[in-house]
Design an enzyme around this catalytic site. Structure first.
Site, PDB file in Angstrom:
ATOM      1  N   ARG A   1      -1.598  -6.299  12.305  1.00  0.00           N
ATOM      2  CA  ARG A   1      -2.610  -5.673  13.178  1.00  0.00           C
ATOM      3  C   ARG A   1      -3.185  -6.662  14.175  1.00  0.00           C
ATOM      4  NH1 ARG A   1      -6.365  -1.373   9.992  1.00  0.00           N
ATOM      5  NH2 ARG A   1      -4.640  -0.207   9.049  1.00  0.00           N
TER       6      ARG A   1
ATOM      7  N   ARG B   1      -0.785   2.407  12.774  1.00  0.00           N
ATOM      8  CA  ARG B   1      -1.363   1.143  12.298  1.00  0.00           C
ATOM      9  C   ARG B   1      -1.264   0.911  10.791  1.00  0.00           C
ATOM     10  NH1 ARG B   1      -7.677   1.595  12.094  1.00  0.00           N
ATOM     11  NH2 ARG B   1      -7.891   3.652  11.208  1.00  0.00           N
ATOM     12  N   HIS B   2      -0.534   1.773  10.082  1.00  0.00           N
ATOM     13  CA  HIS B   2      -0.376   1.594   8.639  1.00  0.00           C
ATOM     14  C   HIS B   2       1.071   1.283   8.262  1.00  0.00           C
ATOM     15  CE1 HIS B   2      -4.225   3.808   8.556  1.00  0.00           C
ATOM     16  NE2 HIS B   2      -4.448   3.050   7.497  1.00  0.00           N
TER      17      HIS B   2
ATOM     18  N   SER C   1     -11.479  -6.630   6.777  1.00  0.00           N
ATOM     19  CA  SER C   1     -12.662  -6.173   6.068  1.00  0.00           C
ATOM     20  C   SER C   1     -13.055  -7.256   5.088  1.00  0.00           C
ATOM     21  CB  SER C   1     -12.427  -4.799   5.457  1.00  0.00           C
ATOM     22  OG  SER C   1     -11.973  -4.930   4.163  1.00  0.00           O
TER      23      SER C   1
ATOM     24  N   GLU D   1      -0.112   4.268   0.356  1.00  0.00           N
ATOM     25  CA  GLU D   1      -0.761   5.432   0.974  1.00  0.00           C
ATOM     26  C   GLU D   1       0.196   6.173   1.907  1.00  0.00           C
ATOM     27  OE1 GLU D   1      -4.099   3.505   2.761  1.00  0.00           O
ATOM     28  OE2 GLU D   1      -2.785   1.984   3.598  1.00  0.00           O
TER      29      GLU D   1
ATOM     30  N   ARG E   1       0.859  -1.197   0.000  1.00  0.00           N
ATOM     31  CA  ARG E   1       0.000   0.000   0.000  1.00  0.00           C
ATOM     32  C   ARG E   1       0.888   1.238   0.000  1.00  0.00           C
ATOM     33  NH1 ARG E   1      -5.367  -1.616   1.941  1.00  0.00           N
ATOM     34  NH2 ARG E   1      -5.500  -3.679   1.002  1.00  0.00           N
TER      35      ARG E   1
ATOM     36  N   GLU F   1      -9.724  -1.705  13.374  1.00  0.00           N
ATOM     37  CA  GLU F   1     -10.077  -2.684  12.339  1.00  0.00           C
ATOM     38  C   GLU F   1      -8.942  -3.682  12.090  1.00  0.00           C
ATOM     39  OE1 GLU F   1     -10.902  -0.871   8.455  1.00  0.00           O
ATOM     40  OE2 GLU F   1      -9.962  -2.672   7.624  1.00  0.00           O
TER      41      GLU F   1
END
Ligand code: 4AD
Length: 471
Positions: free
Chosen positions: A445, A245-246, A397, A239, A237, A394
């Site tokens: 996570r 948490r990323h 998903s 982002e 990712r 989270e």
């Protein structure tokens, strides 16, 4: 001749036995006519004692021991003894009375930090402050810059043992339920989750990217006649989220399965799988969890509904979640995704009301979900989807997917996706596919939240974030 022994096996029953161990010289304390050497092997430590004695231990040998640099690899041969006092600061409650000591490889004398300092808990710092003692604090960036050294702390050894247990139990449980392990490509032509958060690259002159998830290909295996599949693999990712948490690369557990009636079948798998994982950690890994707790204290995770018989996991709808937040005075739209603050708050409210830190939140608004998510038949604007939370954050998903190519194309276009980049995916559905659904989990996570850790970087061997590509 003494036999090679693992430090973790050293115990009082071995009194007077000769043993031979290899490990790292973690701490060296000279005293007059004596020296103490703490030797570490993975999560275990033992105190080795050298006492000057004209037959076996010479003054030179004691001098040699005290001249060793910390973290040097040593072989120690000696006899087990059991002191009557508690040994502080080592995991094993026996000592080795040294007869022979060899240095196998000498560490540099200017290590960036030592393992005792890197293993201290907040409580130790607080106690030291109260008693006016000065302790060396090793910051997270310093630790991560020298990760191969940092990984030697007992808590880190335990964290990655737990990580592997989560992966192992996932494989065992899924296999027992008829899932087949697969590996999907990580070099792909277009984004799999939409959005701009992809690492772009040049694939022999063609634009390509690193897979943001196995999403499209795991669904294509369902088109390919596989009824239940899972994958454990890297997820990329791009982002720009510099948060606790990323990560830019994490380990995904992805699951995809045929559905007979509705997406609650996917939630059933999630519930069973995670209860099995958490049970296993509590029942089989208590030693490792204690080691983590010593440095990073945490409360045990509550993951079952206490008032129910059986081993049931709480499920709430998104609408119920929004109601709970509104009742608690949180100003929130009932159509979008929950931001991390709202998720945390909802986690707290759920924990107070239902006494559980683990729940599934179902039927999110369609607009908050990726293009491939199946809309609810009977609730316009909502979708057959879910997220799963641990301690208000989270971890999963999931959803039922659209299996009709016309609707899939329509939804992709509405979400601004160039359908040419995913044409082979959409075409797979033209050859027909059964109703299906699945989910994606971030394993870092899971470990972070089960162990109540405050940063996902602690759960990645060599974390990759927007500012870190090394070591
Ligand atoms: O919510 P995400 O993006 O969903 C998917 O990838 C879907 N294809 C899953 C599906 O089957 N429908 O990611 C799934 C999980 C998240 O719940 C989170 O645990 C983790 O992956 N995750 C990250 N972990 C670390 N760093 C990041 N940047 C993450 N992004 C997602």
């Amino acid at each position: 001749a003494p036999t090679w022994t693992d430090v973790r096996e050293l115990c009082a029953e071995m009194k007077d036995m000769s043993v031979l161990i290899r490990g790292a010289a973690q701490a060296i304390r000279p005293l007059s006519k004596k020296a103490f050497l703490v030797v570490r092997q993975s999560m275990s430590t033992v105190q080795c004692v050298l006492v000057i004695n004209k037959d076996v231990v010479s003054p030179q040998m004691v001098r040699f021991a005290t001249s060793l640099s910390k973290e040097s690899i040593v072989d120690v041969e000696g006899v087990i003894s059991v002191p009557d006092k508690l040994i502080l600061g080592t995991t094993q409650q026996v000592e080795i009375h040294v007869r022979k000591l060899y240095c196998i490889n000498r560490a540099v004398s200017n290590l960036p930090f030592n393992i005792e300092d890197a293993s201290r808990s907040e409580t130790e710092f607080m106690n030291a402050e109260e008693s006016g003692k000065q302790l060396v604090h090793v910051g997270q960036d310093t630790k991560l810059n020298h990760r191969a050294l940092d990984l030697r702390t007992p808590a880190n050894q335990a964290i990655f043992y737990i990580f592997y247990q989560v992966e192992k139990v996932s494989r065992q449980i899924l296999e027992s339920k008829g899932f087949c392990g697969i590996h999907t490509p990580k070099l792909i032509a277009g984004s799999s989750e939409g959005g701009a958060a992809v690492f772009k690259l040049d694939y022999k002159g063609q634009p390509a990217c690193l897979a943001q998830s196995p999403q499209l290909h795991k669904q294509m295996t369902i088109c390919g006649g596989f009824r239940r599949v899972f994958e454990v693999g890297p997820v990329f990712r791009a982002e720009d989220s510099y948060t606790h948490r990323h990560l830019c690369e994490f380990t995904g557990l992805d699951v995809e399965m045929e559905i007979n009636k509705d997406f609650s079948e996917v939630c059933d798998i999630v519930a069973e799988l995670f209860v099995a994982i958490f049970d296993h950690l509590n029942e089989k890994c208590s030693e490792e969890l204690e080691i983590i707790k010593r440095q990073y204290p945490f409360q045990p995770l509550k993951y079952l509904l206490p008032e129910r018989k059986g081993r049931e996991v709480l499920r709430l709808t998104y609408k119920e979640g929004i109601e709970m937040l509104k009742e608690a005075g949180v100003k929130i739209e009932s159509t979008g995704d929950l931001n991390s603050e709202a998720e945390k708050k909802l986690g707290k409210l759920v924990s107070d009301k239902y006494n559980t830190d683990f729940f599934i939140l179902t039927e999110y608004p369609q607009e908050a979900r990726p293009f491939y998510t199946m809309p609810c038949d009977d609730k316009p604007g909502y979708s057959n989807s879910f997220d799963v939370f641990v301690r208000g954050e989270e971890i999963i998903s999931g959803a039922q997917r659209i299996h009709r190519p016309e609707l899939l194309t329509e939804r992709a276009e509405e979400c601004g996706i160039d359908v040419r980049t995913i044409s082979s995916y959409i075409d797979s559905f033209r050859h027909c596919a059964p109703p299906h659904g699945g989910f994606g989990v971030g394993l870092e996570r899971v470990v972070m939240l089960f162990c109540g850790l405050n940063n996902i970087r602690k759960c990645s061997l060599f974390p990759r974030d927007p500012q870190r590509l090394t070591p």
